[in-house]
Design a protein around this motif. Structure first.
Motif: not given
Length: 240
Positions: A67-72, A146-151, A180-183
């Protein structure tokens, strides 16, 4: 300053004066790290259960691995660390708008700093999470689009109590669709909130995502001998 209290850092920022403090709690016998914005408490190392559950509940919705994840929001680093503790996470980008907070971790001023800066899967990105969410390039300056699996997001107090009025549009159907376009298909958006579950906001999530659920996360509050709770919203896109 005495050993029981230390103001580790204090800086003026565009949104107010931010400070990092450490105090010794004589009742609990522990060092407590606190972040304040002007006179308002933003976070405390005594209350990190829900920040950690933000990562755990969000990632629990994902099958598979890599998984590739973004943490805000970086803060004390609890959500980012909990995400990296999941061995299925391949990479993590932590988006933080205040360079002062990133600097605290780069200088090793917080208990989790070393484990974040020393993890090769993790990268800090300085930027406005909400502006990045609304943009086509998104969250990774090195790989636009780039898209991610979880934000996983923990910045505002709640969808109704935002730190900046400019954030309010994010919590609308249009704002969430831009996020959602980034997921990836089947991707997860999870959000921390200090307020009780909000049925109207859950309905808003339902307009954009295939599933949406509000989880109440209780935790011990040593002051007054009671219990407190936060809310974690977890929503998922359809797999196709």
């Amino acid at each position: 300053m005495g050993a029981r209290f230390e103001e580790i850092d204090w800086q003026e920022t565009p949104i107010g004066a931010i400070s990092l403090r450490r105090r010794r709690d004589p009742l609990l016998g522990v060092d407590v790290y606190e972040v304040k914005l002007d006179d308002e408490y933003l976070m405390s190392s005594l209350f990190t259960v829900a920040e950690e559950e933000l990562a755990r509940l969000g990632l629990a919705e994902l099958p598979g691995s890599g998984f590739d994840v973004v943490v805000g929001g970086l803060g004390l680093g609890c959500t980012a660390r909990a995400a990296l503790d999941d061995p299925r996470v391949r990479s993590s980008i932590v988006v933080e708008g205040l360079p002062e907070v990133v600097d605290w971790h780069r200088r090793g001023l917080l208990p989790l700093s070393g484990s974040l800066t020393g993890d090769p899967r993790n990268r800090f990105v300085r930027g406005d999470f909400f502006a990045m969410a609304a943009s086509a390039p998104g969250f990774d300056p090195e790989v636009p689009g780039r898209r991610f699996h979880a934000i996983l997001l923990d910045i505002d107090h709640s969808p109704r109590h935002v730190l900046d009025s400019g954030h309010a549009d994010f919590y609308t159907p249009a704002g969430l669709r831009r996020l959602a376009a980034h997921l990836h298909p089947g991707g997860v958006f999870a959000l921390w909130s200090d307020d009780p579950p909000d049925a109207d906001f859950t309905a808003t999530l339902d307009e954009v995502f295939e599933t949406a659920q509000a989880h109440v996360v209780p935790f011990d509050n040593p002051y007054g001998g009671g219990r407190s709770a936060n809310t974690i919203y977890v929503s998922r896109l359809p797999a196709q």
